[in-house]
Design an enzyme around this catalytic site. Structure first.
Site, PDB file in Angstrom:
ATOM      1  N   ASN A   1       2.377   1.477   4.214  1.00 49.00           N
ATOM      2  CA  ASN A   1       2.760   0.223   4.902  1.00 49.00           C
ATOM      3  C   ASN A   1       2.619   0.336   6.421  1.00 49.00           C
ATOM      4  O   ASN A   1       3.378  -0.260   7.167  1.00 49.00           O
ATOM      5  CB  ASN A   1       4.201  -0.199   4.518  1.00 49.00           C
ATOM      6  CG  ASN A   1       4.578  -1.606   4.960  1.00 49.00           C
ATOM      7  OD1 ASN A   1       5.726  -1.855   5.313  1.00 49.00           O
ATOM      8  ND2 ASN A   1       3.651  -2.531   4.946  1.00 49.00           N
TER       9      ASN A   1
ATOM     10  N   CYS B   1       0.861  -1.191   0.000  1.00 46.25           N
ATOM     11  CA  CYS B   1       0.000   0.000   0.000  1.00 46.25           C
ATOM     12  C   CYS B   1       0.894   1.238   0.000  1.00 46.25           C
ATOM     13  O   CYS B   1       2.112   1.125  -0.207  1.00 46.25           O
ATOM     14  CB  CYS B   1      -0.965  -0.016   1.186  1.00 46.25           C
ATOM     15  SG  CYS B   1      -0.180   0.054   2.803  1.00 46.25           S
TER      16      CYS B   1
ATOM     17  N   ASP C   1      -8.227   4.167   1.602  1.00 44.33           N
ATOM     18  CA  ASP C   1      -7.181   4.284   2.614  1.00 44.33           C
ATOM     19  C   ASP C   1      -7.772   4.742   3.954  1.00 44.33           C
ATOM     20  O   ASP C   1      -8.243   5.877   4.073  1.00 44.33           O
ATOM     21  CB  ASP C   1      -6.142   5.294   2.122  1.00 44.33           C
ATOM     22  CG  ASP C   1      -4.867   5.195   2.913  1.00 44.33           C
ATOM     23  OD1 ASP C   1      -4.911   4.709   4.063  1.00 44.33           O
ATOM     24  OD2 ASP C   1      -3.821   5.597   2.389  1.00 44.33           O
TER      25      ASP C   1
ATOM     26  N   CYS D   1      -0.998   0.830   7.489  1.00 49.61           N
ATOM     27  CA  CYS D   1      -2.423   0.505   7.685  1.00 49.61           C
ATOM     28  C   CYS D   1      -2.835  -0.725   6.878  1.00 49.61           C
ATOM     29  O   CYS D   1      -2.851  -1.844   7.403  1.00 49.61           O
ATOM     30  CB  CYS D   1      -3.311   1.692   7.326  1.00 49.61           C
ATOM     31  SG  CYS D   1      -3.050   3.154   8.349  1.00 49.61           S
ATOM     32  N   ARG D   2      -3.164  -0.542   5.588  1.00 55.67           N
ATOM     33  CA  ARG D   2      -3.778  -1.634   4.829  1.00 55.67           C
ATOM     34  C   ARG D   2      -2.882  -2.835   4.585  1.00 55.67           C
ATOM     35  O   ARG D   2      -3.294  -3.986   4.796  1.00 55.67           O
ATOM     36  CB  ARG D   2      -4.303  -1.107   3.479  1.00 55.67           C
ATOM     37  CG  ARG D   2      -5.472  -0.171   3.604  1.00 55.67           C
ATOM     38  CD  ARG D   2      -5.695   0.612   2.329  1.00 55.67           C
ATOM     39  NE  ARG D   2      -4.555   1.493   2.044  1.00 55.67           N
ATOM     40  CZ  ARG D   2      -4.406   2.215   0.953  1.00 55.67           C
ATOM     41  NH1 ARG D   2      -5.322   2.141   0.006  1.00 55.67           N
ATOM     42  NH2 ARG D   2      -3.363   2.999   0.798  1.00 55.67           N
ATOM     43  N   SER D   3      -1.646  -2.601   4.116  1.00 58.25           N
ATOM     44  CA  SER D   3      -0.823  -3.775   3.763  1.00 58.25           C
ATOM     45  C   SER D   3      -0.374  -4.582   4.980  1.00 58.25           C
ATOM     46  O   SER D   3      -0.384  -5.818   4.911  1.00 58.25           O
ATOM     47  CB  SER D   3       0.346  -3.412   2.840  1.00 58.25           C
ATOM     48  OG  SER D   3       1.236  -2.508   3.442  1.00 58.25           O
TER      49      SER D   3
HETATM   50  P1  4NP Z   1      -1.628   2.901   4.189  1.00 58.11           P
HETATM   51  O1  4NP Z   1      -2.102   4.307   4.792  1.00 58.11           O
HETATM   52  O2  4NP Z   1      -1.161   3.168   2.784  1.00 58.11           O
HETATM   53  O3  4NP Z   1      -2.856   2.054   4.218  1.00 58.11           O
HETATM   54  O4  4NP Z   1      -0.523   2.408   5.102  1.00 58.11           O
HETATM   55  C1  4NP Z   1      -1.254   5.444   4.819  1.00 58.11           C
HETATM   56  C2  4NP Z   1      -0.533   5.722   5.953  1.00 58.11           C
HETATM   57  C3  4NP Z   1       0.308   6.830   5.997  1.00 58.11           C
HETATM   58  C4  4NP Z   1       0.394   7.650   4.894  1.00 58.11           C
HETATM   59  C5  4NP Z   1      -0.326   7.357   3.755  1.00 58.11           C
HETATM   60  C6  4NP Z   1      -1.150   6.248   3.716  1.00 58.11           C
HETATM   61  N1  4NP Z   1       1.220   8.796   4.921  1.00 58.11           N
HETATM   62  O5  4NP Z   1       1.307   9.478   3.913  1.00 58.11           O
HETATM   63  O6  4NP Z   1       1.863   9.047   5.935  1.00 58.11           O
END
Ligand code: 4NP
Length: 155
Positions: A11, A8, A123, A13-15
């Site tokens: 890395n 994702c 997200d 949250c989702r992945s």
């Molecule tokens: P993820 O969510 O892609 O599901 O891990 C996010 C977590 C942090 C950020 C973006 C997406 N960020 O930009 O910090």
């Protein structure tokens, strides 16, 4: 051994949710020795940071144990190392290809493409909806296991 990398943007949250939910699913089926499972980011924004607390809380509530994974960015080498590189949304796929190059071996997938409801997984970092992210991820992973079984992958 089937090597699976969930990807994702951050890395955190989702992945990693997909990584730990999938590890739990294969353990329940006693298939854990047949898999190597990891997760990675397309950005280095969160590199070194642990899974986000709200994602961890959701997994805890569902009795899914979290390891001590910390965010890392996907590398070009990951493309050779893994058999399945599974993204959460279309944008991830564009960014993965910028890092690893063209998908010559057709290893890159989108998680919900394994389900009957193919679309991006929103997200939760932005939506705040970790329940929906969890439900979508489970739906995709159930479809993925079914796909592997139908393909008679050595499980
Ligand atoms: P993820 O969510 O892609 O599901 O891990 C996010 C977590 C942090 C950020 C973006 C997406 N960020 O930009 O910090």
């Amino acid at each position: 051994m089937i090597k699976v990398l969930f990807v994702c943007l951050g890395n955190i949250c989702r992945s990693p949710m997909a990584e730990y939910i999938f590890k739990n699913m294969v353990e329940k089926e006693k298939l854990q020795d047949n898999f190597y499972i990891d997760s990675a980011a397309t950005s280095s924004e969160e590199s070194g940071n642990p899974i986000y607390y709200a994602a961890r809380e959701k997994l805890n509530k569902m009795h899914i144990k979290c390891g001590n994974h910390t965010s890392r960015k996907i590398t070009k080498e990951d493309y050779q190392k893994f058999d399945y590189i599974i993204a959460m949304e279309e944008k991830n796929i564009i960014n993965i290809k910028k890092i690893v190059g063209e998908d010559k071996e057709n290893k890159i997938y989108k998680l919900l493409d394994f389900s009957s409801d193919p679309r991006d997984i929103q997200d939760p970092w932005y939506t705040g909806d970790f329940d929906k992210a969890y439900n979508d991820i489970v739906k995709g992973l159930e479809g993925f296991i079914k796909y592997l079984k139908e393909r008679n992958e050595k499980l």
